[in-house]
Design a protein around this motif. Structure first.
Motif, PDB file in Angstrom:
ATOM      1  N   VAL A 115       0.832  -1.203   0.000  1.00 44.34           N
ATOM      2  CA  VAL A 115       0.000   0.000   0.000  1.00 44.34           C
ATOM      3  C   VAL A 115       0.866   1.253   0.000  1.00 44.34           C
ATOM      4  CG1 VAL A 115      -1.679   1.318   1.347  1.00 44.34           C
ATOM      5  CG2 VAL A 115      -1.963  -1.147   1.091  1.00 44.34           C
ATOM      6  N   ALA A 116       1.984   1.228   0.761  1.00 47.97           N
ATOM      7  CA  ALA A 116       2.888   2.383   0.823  1.00 47.97           C
ATOM      8  C   ALA A 116       3.510   2.665  -0.547  1.00 47.97           C
ATOM      9  CB  ALA A 116       3.982   2.127   1.857  1.00 47.97           C
ATOM     10  N   ILE A 117       3.900   1.603  -1.255  1.00 53.69           N
ATOM     11  CA  ILE A 117       4.490   1.784  -2.587  1.00 53.69           C
ATOM     12  C   ILE A 117       3.483   2.431  -3.532  1.00 53.69           C
ATOM     13  CG2 ILE A 117       5.266   0.505  -4.636  1.00 53.69           C
ATOM     14  CD1 ILE A 117       6.636  -1.453  -2.685  1.00 53.69           C
ATOM     15  N   LEU A 118       2.235   1.948  -3.489  1.00 55.78           N
ATOM     16  CA  LEU A 118       1.202   2.529  -4.352  1.00 55.78           C
ATOM     17  C   LEU A 118       0.937   3.987  -3.984  1.00 55.78           C
ATOM     18  CD1 LEU A 118      -1.345  -0.425  -4.540  1.00 55.78           C
ATOM     19  CD2 LEU A 118       0.289   0.296  -6.282  1.00 55.78           C
ATOM     20  N   ALA A 119       0.899   4.266  -2.676  1.00 53.24           N
ATOM     21  CA  ALA A 119       0.642   5.642  -2.232  1.00 53.24           C
ATOM     22  C   ALA A 119       1.777   6.577  -2.676  1.00 53.24           C
ATOM     23  CB  ALA A 119       0.484   5.683  -0.713  1.00 53.24           C
ATOM     24  N   LEU A 120       3.033   6.122  -2.549  1.00 48.29           N
ATOM     25  CA  LEU A 120       4.166   6.949  -2.982  1.00 48.29           C
ATOM     26  C   LEU A 120       4.126   7.187  -4.488  1.00 48.29           C
ATOM     27  CD1 LEU A 120       7.015   5.367  -0.817  1.00 48.29           C
ATOM     28  CD2 LEU A 120       6.024   7.646  -0.554  1.00 48.29           C
ATOM     29  N   GLY A 121       3.702   6.175  -5.231  1.00 50.52           N
ATOM     30  CA  GLY A 121       3.560   6.359  -6.669  1.00 50.52           C
ATOM     31  C   GLY A 121       2.461   7.349  -7.006  1.00 50.52           C
ATOM     32  N   MET A 122       1.372   7.318  -6.238  1.00 50.23           N
ATOM     33  CA  MET A 122       0.253   8.233  -6.480  1.00 50.23           C
ATOM     34  C   MET A 122       0.649   9.689  -6.277  1.00 50.23           C
ATOM     35  SD  MET A 122      -2.719   6.881  -7.397  1.00 50.23           S
ATOM     36  CE  MET A 122      -4.026   7.895  -6.710  1.00 50.23           C
ATOM     37  N   ILE A 123       1.479   9.946  -5.248  1.00 52.14           N
ATOM     38  CA  ILE A 123       1.857  11.336  -4.959  1.00 52.14           C
ATOM     39  C   ILE A 123       3.122  11.756  -5.708  1.00 52.14           C
ATOM     40  CG2 ILE A 123       0.763  11.253  -2.684  1.00 52.14           C
ATOM     41  CD1 ILE A 123       3.527  10.962  -1.437  1.00 52.14           C
ATOM     42  N   GLY A 124       3.673  10.828  -6.518  1.00 53.49           N
ATOM     43  CA  GLY A 124       4.841  11.168  -7.330  1.00 53.49           C
ATOM     44  C   GLY A 124       6.147  11.149  -6.583  1.00 53.49           C
ATOM     45  N   ALA A 125       6.206  10.454  -5.431  1.00 53.67           N
ATOM     46  CA  ALA A 125       7.443  10.414  -4.651  1.00 53.67           C
ATOM     47  C   ALA A 125       8.486   9.471  -5.254  1.00 53.67           C
ATOM     48  CB  ALA A 125       7.137   9.988  -3.214  1.00 53.67           C
ATOM     49  N   TYR A 126       8.061   8.588  -6.132  1.00 51.45           N
ATOM     50  CA  TYR A 126       9.019   7.731  -6.832  1.00 51.45           C
ATOM     51  C   TYR A 126       8.433   7.354  -8.184  1.00 51.45           C
ATOM     52  CZ  TYR A 126       6.908   3.059  -6.740  1.00 51.45           C
ATOM     53  OH  TYR A 126       6.119   1.972  -6.989  1.00 51.45           O
ATOM     54  N   THR A 127       9.309   6.898  -9.077  1.00 52.06           N
ATOM     55  CA  THR A 127       8.863   6.532 -10.425  1.00 52.06           C
ATOM     56  C   THR A 127       8.679   5.017 -10.491  1.00 52.06           C
ATOM     57  OG1 THR A 127      10.115   8.377 -11.361  1.00 52.06           O
ATOM     58  CG2 THR A 127       9.391   6.637 -12.876  1.00 52.06           C
ATOM     59  N   PRO A 128       7.436   4.558 -10.591  1.00 54.31           N
ATOM     60  CA  PRO A 128       7.194   3.117 -10.635  1.00 54.31           C
ATOM     61  C   PRO A 128       7.485   2.550 -12.016  1.00 54.31           C
ATOM     62  CG  PRO A 128       5.121   4.293 -10.803  1.00 54.31           C
ATOM     63  CD  PRO A 128       6.192   5.334 -10.629  1.00 54.31           C
ATOM     64  N   PRO A 129       7.548   1.234 -12.170  1.00 56.92           N
ATOM     65  CA  PRO A 129       7.674   0.640 -13.508  1.00 56.92           C
ATOM     66  C   PRO A 129       6.549   1.108 -14.419  1.00 56.92           C
ATOM     67  CG  PRO A 129       7.949  -1.022 -11.796  1.00 56.92           C
ATOM     68  CD  PRO A 129       7.503   0.225 -11.109  1.00 56.92           C
ATOM     69  N   ARG A 130       6.798   1.109 -15.722  1.00 58.37           N
ATOM     70  CA  ARG A 130       5.849   1.720 -16.658  1.00 58.37           C
ATOM     71  C   ARG A 130       4.451   1.104 -16.564  1.00 58.37           C
ATOM     72  NH1 ARG A 130       6.910   1.837 -23.076  1.00 58.37           N
ATOM     73  NH2 ARG A 130       6.477  -0.385 -22.810  1.00 58.37           N
ATOM     74  N   SER A 131       4.382  -0.224 -16.458  1.00 54.49           N
ATOM     75  CA  SER A 131       3.073  -0.887 -16.398  1.00 54.49           C
ATOM     76  C   SER A 131       2.273  -0.394 -15.192  1.00 54.49           C
ATOM     77  CB  SER A 131       3.258  -2.400 -16.325  1.00 54.49           C
ATOM     78  OG  SER A 131       2.006  -3.052 -16.294  1.00 54.49           O
ATOM     79  N   LEU A 132       2.947  -0.254 -14.046  1.00 58.16           N
ATOM     80  CA  LEU A 132       2.273   0.236 -12.843  1.00 58.16           C
ATOM     81  C   LEU A 132       1.978   1.728 -12.957  1.00 58.16           C
ATOM     82  CD1 LEU A 132       1.204  -0.275 -10.013  1.00 58.16           C
ATOM     83  CD2 LEU A 132       3.528   0.002  -9.130  1.00 58.16           C
ATOM     84  N   ALA A 133       2.890   2.478 -13.587  1.00 58.60           N
ATOM     85  CA  ALA A 133       2.676   3.921 -13.733  1.00 58.60           C
ATOM     86  C   ALA A 133       1.414   4.217 -14.529  1.00 58.60           C
ATOM     87  CB  ALA A 133       3.893   4.557 -14.410  1.00 58.60           C
ATOM     88  N   VAL A 134       1.147   3.418 -15.571  1.00 60.39           N
ATOM     89  CA  VAL A 134      -0.068   3.609 -16.371  1.00 60.39           C
ATOM     90  C   VAL A 134      -1.310   3.421 -15.500  1.00 60.39           C
ATOM     91  CG1 VAL A 134      -1.437   2.628 -18.249  1.00 60.39           C
ATOM     92  CG2 VAL A 134       1.014   2.982 -18.546  1.00 60.39           C
ATOM     93  N   ARG A 135      -1.297   2.406 -14.649  1.00 63.61           N
ATOM     94  CA  ARG A 135      -2.451   2.145 -13.782  1.00 63.61           C
ATOM     95  C   ARG A 135      -2.630   3.239 -12.741  1.00 63.61           C
ATOM     96  NH1 ARG A 135      -0.853  -1.955 -16.334  1.00 63.61           N
ATOM     97  NH2 ARG A 135      -2.153  -3.795 -16.705  1.00 63.61           N
ATOM     98  N   ILE A 136      -1.513   3.753 -12.241  1.00 66.78           N
ATOM     99  CA  ILE A 136      -1.596   4.863 -11.284  1.00 66.78           C
ATOM    100  C   ILE A 136      -2.237   6.075 -11.943  1.00 66.78           C
ATOM    101  CG2 ILE A 136      -0.186   6.557 -10.038  1.00 66.78           C
ATOM    102  CD1 ILE A 136       1.605   4.248  -9.172  1.00 66.78           C
ATOM    103  N   GLU A 137      -1.924   6.311 -13.216  1.00 67.46           N
ATOM    104  CA  GLU A 137      -2.559   7.421 -13.934  1.00 67.46           C
ATOM    105  C   GLU A 137      -4.060   7.179 -14.087  1.00 67.46           C
ATOM    106  OE1 GLU A 137      -1.393  10.336 -14.739  1.00 67.46           O
ATOM    107  OE2 GLU A 137       0.491   9.739 -13.767  1.00 67.46           O
ATOM    108  N   TYR A 138      -4.445   5.915 -14.310  1.00 68.88           N
ATOM    109  CA  TYR A 138      -5.892   5.597 -14.345  1.00 68.88           C
ATOM    110  C   TYR A 138      -6.549   5.980 -13.026  1.00 68.88           C
ATOM    111  CZ  TYR A 138      -5.040   2.532 -18.423  1.00 68.88           C
ATOM    112  OH  TYR A 138      -4.712   2.017 -19.644  1.00 68.88           O
TER     113      TYR A 138
END
Length: 217
Positions: free
Chosen positions: A188-211
């Motif tokens: 959950v922490a990794i997803l939350a950090l990706g949502m707020i832009g604190a780290y750059t996730p792998p591209r496949s996950l980044a697309v879902r975060i944008e969704y």
């Protein structure tokens, strides 16, 4: 599949092991057929379709004319009858873990009195059949190249192992529970950090975060 799931739940709730076991086997058989279709698609259907298109005997639908569509078409991700590799992966995972649940009692230790030769041969035959079906389903899962399917498979294997350990009343049960909780919090922490832009996730996950960002907006 939904009908079989509903009936399984109904008979498990009634503690009717005979019907629940029968329906679980029906469910495994359904998934095994789909797994075979996926492997067949990988080695027979897709190569044949590529040859037909290259020879001009088949025309691609308009949805596959784009660059992304061409990449999908010429890729080797199998999708069975679903049209989407992730959907096939989810279906296969249902069968994989139901099959493990059915097979587990055969792998458990048995008393010496039960270990007569005919019983042992029948048990070995069942284990070999289950191993064959499991290999077929895992091969089809691998051919989907579904990253979500892989993560779900690893998570399912972990929870299956935790259940087995806890069923034996082992002292490891508490530690495994805490490790499970820590893993969920970390995810959950990794997803939350990706949502707020604190780290750059792998591209496949980044697309879902944008969704998810668009949906929240």
């Amino acid at each position: 599949l939904y009908i079989v799931l509903a009936l399984c739940g109904y008979f498990m709730g009634r503690r009717d092991a005979a019907f629940a076991g029968l329906l679980s086997r029906v469910r495994v058989a359904m998934v095994a057929v789909e797994a075979f279709a996926g492997v067949w698609q990988r080695y027979v259907d897709l190569p044949r379709l590529w040859r037909e298109v290259e020879a001009g005997r088949e025309r691609l639908p308009e949805t596959l004319e784009s660059t992304m569509g061409q990449a999908r078409f010429h890729g080797n991700d199998v999708f069975g009858t679903f049209g989407n590799p992730n959907s096939l992966a989810a279906y296969l995972l249902v069968g994989i873990f139901v099959l493990l649940g059915l097979c587990w009692p055969l792998l458990a230790r048995r008393t010496v009195a039960e270990a007569d030769a005919p019983s042992s041969r029948r048990r070995l035959a069942k284990v070999l059949l289950f191993a064959l079906l499991l290999a077929l389903m895992l091969a089809a899962l691998a051919f989907t190249h579904s990253k979500g399917g892989l993560v779900a498979c690893l998570a399912g294997a972990w929870f299956f192992a935790v259940q087995r350990v806890n069923a034996r009343g082992s002292a490891w049960g508490r530690w495994l529970t805490w490790l499970t909780a820590a893993g969920i919090v970390a995810g959950v922490a990794i997803l939350a950090l990706g949502m707020i832009g604190a780290y750059t996730p792998p591209r496949s996950l980044a697309v879902r975060i944008e969704y998810w960002r668009a949906a929240l907006g």
